[in-house]
Each structure stands twice: as structure tokens, then as C-alpha cells.
Design a protein around this motif. Structure first.
Motif, short mmCIF file in Angstrom:
data_model
loop_
_atom_site.label_atom_id
_atom_site.label_comp_id
_atom_site.label_asym_id
_atom_site.label_seq_id
_atom_site.Cartn_x
_atom_site.Cartn_y
_atom_site.Cartn_z
N ASP A 28 -51.91 27.93 -10.53
CA ASP A 28 -50.74 28.03 -9.66
C ASP A 28 -51.02 29.13 -8.65
O ASP A 28 -51.54 30.20 -9.00
CB ASP A 28 -49.48 28.40 -10.46
CG ASP A 28 -49.00 27.23 -11.31
OD1 ASP A 28 -49.25 26.08 -10.92
OD2 ASP A 28 -48.37 27.49 -12.35
N CYS A 29 -50.69 28.87 -7.41
CA CYS A 29 -50.89 29.88 -6.36
C CYS A 29 -49.72 30.86 -6.36
O CYS A 29 -48.59 30.51 -6.69
CB CYS A 29 -50.98 29.21 -4.99
SG CYS A 29 -52.44 28.17 -4.80
N CYS A 30 -50.02 32.09 -5.97
CA CYS A 30 -48.97 33.09 -5.82
C CYS A 30 -48.09 32.70 -4.64
O CYS A 30 -48.51 31.95 -3.75
CB CYS A 30 -49.58 34.47 -5.55
SG CYS A 30 -50.59 35.08 -6.91
N ASN A 31 -46.88 33.24 -4.61
CA ASN A 31 -45.98 32.95 -3.50
C ASN A 31 -46.62 33.34 -2.18
O ASN A 31 -47.20 34.41 -2.05
CB ASN A 31 -44.66 33.72 -3.65
CG ASN A 31 -43.80 33.14 -4.76
OD1 ASN A 31 -43.94 31.98 -5.10
ND2 ASN A 31 -42.92 33.97 -5.31
N GLY A 32 -46.52 32.45 -1.20
CA GLY A 32 -47.06 32.73 0.13
C GLY A 32 -48.50 32.27 0.32
O GLY A 32 -49.06 32.44 1.39
N TRP A 33 -49.10 31.68 -0.71
CA TRP A 33 -50.50 31.23 -0.63
C TRP A 33 -50.59 29.80 -1.11
O TRP A 33 -49.82 29.34 -1.94
CB TRP A 33 -51.40 32.12 -1.48
CG TRP A 33 -51.45 33.52 -0.99
CD1 TRP A 33 -50.65 34.55 -1.37
CD2 TRP A 33 -52.33 34.06 0.00
NE1 TRP A 33 -50.98 35.69 -0.69
CE2 TRP A 33 -52.01 35.43 0.17
CE3 TRP A 33 -53.35 33.52 0.77
CZ2 TRP A 33 -52.68 36.24 1.06
CZ3 TRP A 33 -54.03 34.34 1.67
CH2 TRP A 33 -53.69 35.69 1.80
N GLU A 34 -51.59 29.08 -0.60
CA GLU A 34 -51.84 27.72 -1.03
C GLU A 34 -53.34 27.44 -0.99
O GLU A 34 -54.13 28.24 -0.47
CB GLU A 34 -51.09 26.70 -0.17
CG GLU A 34 -51.55 26.64 1.27
CD GLU A 34 -50.74 25.67 2.12
OE1 GLU A 34 -49.84 24.99 1.57
OE2 GLU A 34 -51.00 25.59 3.33
N ARG A 35 -53.75 26.31 -1.56
CA ARG A 35 -55.15 25.92 -1.58
C ARG A 35 -55.56 25.38 -0.22
O ARG A 35 -54.79 24.71 0.45
CB ARG A 35 -55.39 24.87 -2.65
CG ARG A 35 -55.25 25.39 -4.05
CD ARG A 35 -55.45 24.23 -5.05
NE ARG A 35 -55.34 24.72 -6.40
CZ ARG A 35 -54.20 24.93 -7.03
NH1 ARG A 35 -53.06 24.69 -6.42
NH2 ARG A 35 -54.19 25.38 -8.26
#
Length: 192
Positions: A28-35
Motif C-alpha cells: 500500500d502506498c503512503c498518502n500522497g504517493w502512487e505507483r
């Protein structure tokens, strides 16, 4: 009355589901980040809730890195370089993302695209001082003060460059003197 029982055979189907347990790691990505890509394991792409404008790039969550000439959370504001930096000797015209300089009548824009020089003078260092004197008489003191500061900075930079050049020349002379001395030593040794 008699009752009879009859045995009937019919084809019947049933679904058989076999469950296999398998382990799969998900991230799971941290808030504010994506793959960057759906199958990527790292979450290295920042998310900006609004699109970065004017050539800005989303560099961290909800933070845009703006191109030159723009500012604001999403690079939505044009910087007025004419008011902020006062880059021009005479007239500064702000444009979207940049600026350009113009000279008054009787002056020519120099190669630095910021300085103005009287068109009828040749190699005269006092052109700017005379132009400032005319502005002081006309009462435009705020602009005069800014231009005086710019001239003082320019002169100070020129002095620094001149001193650096003198030091470099002196070092070169010292190296040449050392080489001459060594050469004369070699010549005197080889002549015996």
C-alpha cells in the motif's frame, strides 16, 4: 386402490470448488504517493490534487516545482520580474513567464539584453551616470536608487574580476619564470 412407487434416474450436475491457499504480498502506498506502473513495487510517483500549471512538475505530494517565471502552490501565478528583480536599466516589460527590456529613444539595448547605452556615445563609461543625472532632475528617485545599486554591484563585480585576472596573470608569470630558470639550468648542464 393401490399405490405404486417408481424409481427414476436423472442426470444432475454440481459445482465443486477447490480452495488453494497462496501467499501474495501487496504493498500500500503512503498518502500522497502512487505507483508509476500498476505492477511496480515502489510508490515513487507523487500525487498533486490539482494539475501543475505553466510547465510545473509535481515533485512531492501537493507540491509543484515551477518553471522559471512562475510561482504558487500549483505554479498558477506569473512572477513579475520587473517588480521583483528590476533587471532592466530603463524600461522593463513583463510577459507571461518572462520579461524583456526596452530602451528610451536615443539609447541602444546592449548585448546583455538589459543595459542601455546612449547611441551617440562611443566607449564612454559615464553614459549611465549622465542618464541618471537627468532622471534625478526629473524626480524619479525610486528608480534612480535601484539603478544606482545595480551600477554599484556591476562595478564591484568588475573590480573582483579585475583582481582575479591580475592574480591569474601573476601566477602565470611566476610559472613562466620558474620554467625559464629550469630551462636555463638544463641548457647549462647539457652544454658541459
Amino acid at each position: 386402490m393401490c399405490t405404486r412407487v417408481q424409481l427414476v434416474h436423472e442426470q444432475a450436475f454440481r459445482d465443486v470448488i477447490r480452495h488453494k491457499s497462496a501467499q501474495q504480498i501487496t504493498y500500500d502506498c503512503c498518502n500522497g504517493w502512487e505507483r508509476e506502473e500498476p505492477k511496480s513495487e515502489s510508490c515513487s510517483k507523487p500525487i498533486c490534487s490539482a494539475h501543475c500549471q505553466n510547465g510545473g512538475i509535481c515533485t512531492s505530494p501537493d507540491t509543484c516545482s515551477c518553471a522559471a517565471g512562475f510561482t504558487g502552490k500549483y505554479c498558477e501565478h506569473d512572477i513579475n520580474e520587473c517588480n521583483e528583480e528590476k533587471p532592466c536599466d530603463q524600461t522593463c516589460i513583463n510577459t507571461v513567464g518572462s520579461y524583456f527590456c526596452k530602451c528610451r529613444e536615443g539609447f541602444v539595448l546592449q548585448a546583455d539584453q538589459q543595459s542601455c547605452k546612449k547611441s551617440d556615445l562611443k566607449d564612454d563609461d559615464a553614459f549611465e551616470a549622465r542618464d541618471l543625472e537627468n532622471e534625478i532632475e526629473s524626480g524619479d528617485n525610486e528608480d534612480v536608487s535601484d539603478r544606482l545599486q545595480k551600477l554599484e554591484r556591476s562595478l564591484a563585480n568588475e573590480r573582483v574580476h579585475t583582481n582575479e585576472l591580475q592574480k591569474s596573470l601573476q601566477a602565470t608569470y611566476n610559472v613562466v619564470d620558474t620554467l625559464k630558470s629550469r630551462l636555463s639550468t638544463i641548457v647549462s648542464v647539457t652544454s658541459f
